[in-house]
Design a protein around this motif. Structure first.
Motif, short mmCIF file in Angstrom:
data_model
loop_
_atom_site.label_atom_id
_atom_site.label_comp_id
_atom_site.label_asym_id
_atom_site.label_seq_id
_atom_site.Cartn_x
_atom_site.Cartn_y
_atom_site.Cartn_z
N GLY A 185 0.66 -1.23 0.06
CA GLY A 185 -0.11 -0.24 0.15
C GLY A 185 0.70 1.18 -0.14
N GLY A 186 0.32 2.43 -0.61
CA GLY A 186 1.00 3.57 -0.66
C GLY A 186 2.08 3.79 -1.67
N ASP A 187 2.03 2.79 -2.70
CA ASP A 187 3.11 3.10 -3.97
C ASP A 187 2.35 3.69 -4.95
OD1 ASP A 187 5.16 3.04 -5.85
OD2 ASP A 187 5.09 0.82 -5.93
N TRP A 188 2.74 4.83 -5.45
CA TRP A 188 2.29 5.68 -6.58
C TRP A 188 3.11 6.02 -7.68
CZ3 TRP A 188 -2.97 5.91 -5.72
CH2 TRP A 188 -3.06 5.72 -4.34
N ALA A 189 4.22 5.03 -7.78
CA ALA A 189 5.16 5.34 -8.92
C ALA A 189 4.55 5.03 -9.94
CB ALA A 189 6.58 4.29 -8.58
N GLU A 190 5.22 5.69 -11.42
CA GLU A 190 4.72 5.57 -12.48
C GLU A 190 5.34 4.21 -12.97
OE1 GLU A 190 2.43 7.30 -14.47
OE2 GLU A 190 2.06 8.88 -12.95
N ASP A 191 4.90 3.54 -14.04
CA ASP A 191 5.63 2.53 -14.66
C ASP A 191 5.85 1.35 -13.63
OD1 ASP A 191 5.34 2.85 -17.32
OD2 ASP A 191 7.29 4.20 -17.29
N ARG A 192 5.01 1.14 -12.57
CA ARG A 192 5.02 0.14 -11.72
C ARG A 192 3.62 -0.56 -11.59
NH1 ARG A 192 7.87 2.03 -6.46
NH2 ARG A 192 10.23 1.94 -7.51
N TRP A 269 -10.09 -7.30 -5.92
CA TRP A 269 -10.81 -6.00 -6.06
C TRP A 269 -12.24 -6.10 -6.13
CZ3 TRP A 269 -8.71 -1.25 -4.39
CH2 TRP A 269 -9.38 -0.32 -4.58
N GLY A 270 -12.81 -7.03 -7.16
CA GLY A 270 -14.20 -7.06 -7.34
C GLY A 270 -14.50 -5.82 -8.37
N ASN A 271 -15.90 -5.55 -8.15
CA ASN A 271 -16.49 -4.43 -8.87
C ASN A 271 -16.10 -4.34 -10.41
OD1 ASN A 271 -17.83 -3.68 -6.40
ND2 ASN A 271 -16.03 -2.59 -5.82
N ALA A 317 -6.52 -4.56 0.37
CA ALA A 317 -7.07 -4.06 1.67
C ALA A 317 -6.56 -2.45 1.91
CB ALA A 317 -6.66 -4.92 2.90
N TRP A 318 -5.21 -2.25 1.68
CA TRP A 318 -4.81 -1.02 1.85
C TRP A 318 -5.40 0.01 1.04
CZ3 TRP A 318 -2.67 3.29 0.18
CH2 TRP A 318 -1.92 4.35 0.93
N TYR A 319 -5.61 -0.21 -0.42
CA TYR A 319 -6.23 1.02 -1.26
C TYR A 319 -7.47 0.90 -1.01
CZ TYR A 319 -1.58 1.26 -3.60
OH TYR A 319 -0.40 1.71 -3.80
N GLN A 320 -8.45 -0.20 -0.78
CA GLN A 320 -9.80 0.03 -0.46
C GLN A 320 -10.07 0.84 0.60
OE1 GLN A 320 -11.14 -4.15 -0.70
NE2 GLN A 320 -11.67 -4.01 -2.82
N GLN A 321 -9.10 0.78 1.61
CA GLN A 321 -9.46 1.58 2.98
C GLN A 321 -9.06 2.93 2.55
OE1 GLN A 321 -10.60 0.71 5.87
NE2 GLN A 321 -10.08 -1.34 6.44
N LEU A 322 -8.27 3.24 1.60
CA LEU A 322 -7.68 4.65 1.19
C LEU A 322 -9.25 5.33 0.52
CD1 LEU A 322 -5.95 7.03 1.05
CD2 LEU A 322 -5.26 5.97 -1.39
N VAL A 323 -9.85 4.49 -0.28
CA VAL A 323 -11.16 4.77 -0.91
C VAL A 323 -12.29 4.96 0.06
CG1 VAL A 323 -12.68 4.15 -2.55
CG2 VAL A 323 -10.25 3.67 -3.14
N ASP A 324 -12.46 3.96 1.24
CA ASP A 324 -13.42 3.94 1.98
C ASP A 324 -13.35 5.46 2.94
OD1 ASP A 324 -15.76 2.79 3.28
OD2 ASP A 324 -14.23 2.53 4.89
N GLY A 325 -11.89 5.71 3.13
CA GLY A 325 -11.78 7.07 3.81
C GLY A 325 -12.42 6.86 5.59
#
Length: 348
Positions: A185-192, A269-271, A317-325
């Protein structure tokens, strides 16, 4: 160094949790958003903005910090970027390493120094077996080659200034650490792969992958970081006995194809998350790469804890928690670190 990056941020938080007094030397966070800012880590450490290419600034910061342990993570870390900016890549990854090690030498008092490189530092023959620490350095592209050079720089400094035979004089144990493709979680680098996939999913777009059959040693970011910490402990306590190169990768069965990763990611992820394979010509990247971790398992007592599937569950789970807020991301990172350490203790 490199404490504002993805791996650096996780390591900084973990060190802070352990009670370490941390000084970080790095450029501004390389992405926006950035994990470093999300975790508000500048409140926990001595946070210095600087470039490893600026030796005078780095040397001053090193002497002021009087460190016992140095983790060198600052790098230009992307293969495709290295094709676009080869001079900058070599300046950062090679001369940056020279500057860090020279600052360590001039500072004195450093008990352990770990130069973090990559699994791509090896002369990749695309063999079906993992590379051992004794295999030759190489690298097809500027990034991989620059990291092989960084390994050679560390070897030269160890032979010339931190030689094991003179440990009673200099007191510094210098090692290098080579990890696989980290995810978390928390990786936002381009081309990864994971960040690109997450960006597409969060925008409701189809994930685009360019090398579906490429095989990499995937692992959660906490896996190699735990290896770095164990290595630092051994270097501090045992000295030059562990002053050499070390691989920190997953078990063999977790070296998976890119398409397997993305398919699993979409399923978790689903959806209606989906992907497609891009067509076209791209700069060369290795198709097959694995690490042999026998040495780290046998001599350091380190071993992978989370399977690749479990790592992907944690990432999603990390990114879904980020979206959930609804949950503080710093607290979520702390919880993942605590869970990992408990799982590691149980696996011994």
């Amino acid at each position: 160094t490199g404490h504002t990056g993805f791996k650096g941020s996780w390591l900084t938080l973990w060190l802070h949790m352990m009670g370490a007094k941390v000084t970080g030397y790095s450029l501004e966070p390389p992405t926006s958003p950035s994990l470093f800012d999300m975790l508000a880590l500048s409140n926990d450490i001595t946070d210095i903005r600087g470039d490893v290419r600026d030796f005078a600034s780095l040397n001053t910061a090193m002497k002021a910090a009087t460190p016992e342990v140095v983790f060198h993570l600052a790098a230009q870390p992307l293969v495709r970027e290295s094709y676009l900016a080869p001079i900058e890549t070599y300046e950062i990854n090679v001369m940056g390493t020279v500057h860090v090690l020279e600052a360590v030498r001039q500072c004195g008092g450093v008990k352990a120094c770990i130069n973090i490189t990559t699994d791509k530092c090896y002369d990749n023959k695309e063999w079906c077996w993992g590379y051992r620490e004794s295999d030759p350095m190489g690298g097809f592209d500027p990034y991989s080659n620059s990291k092989g050079c960084s390994e050679l720089v560390a070897s030269a400094y160890r032979s010339s200034y931190f030689h094991p035979d003179n440990y009673h004089v200099h007191g510094t144990a210098l090692a290098t650490a080579r990890a696989g493709n980290v995810i978390g979680g928390g990786d936002w680098a381009e081309d990864r792969l994971i960040p690109d996939s997450m960006r597409a999913i969060l925008k409701g777009e189809t994930i685009q992958i360019r090398s579906p059959h490429a095989i990499r040693p995937w692992q959660h970011v906490l896996e190699p970081l735990s290896g770095y910490l164990i290595l630092a402990q051994q270097l501090t306590q045992e000295g030059v006995k562990f002053a050499e190169g070390w691989n920190f990768g997953p078990v063999d069965e977790d070296a998976k194809k890119v398409e397997w990763i993305v398919d699993k990611l979409c399923d978790l992820w689903g959806n209606e998350a989906q992907y497609s394979v891009q067509t076209g010509e791209y700069p060369h990247e290795a198709n097959y790469l694995k690490l042999d971790i026998s040495k780290s398992k046998q001599l350091l007592g380190w071993q992978p804890v989370w399977s690749l599937t479990h790592a992907l569950i944690r990432v999603v789970a990390w990114y879904q928690q980020l979206v959930d807020g609804k949950q503080d991301m710093r607290q979520l990172c702390i919880e993942q670190i605590l869970t990992y350490t408990k799982d590691a203790a149980r696996s011994q």
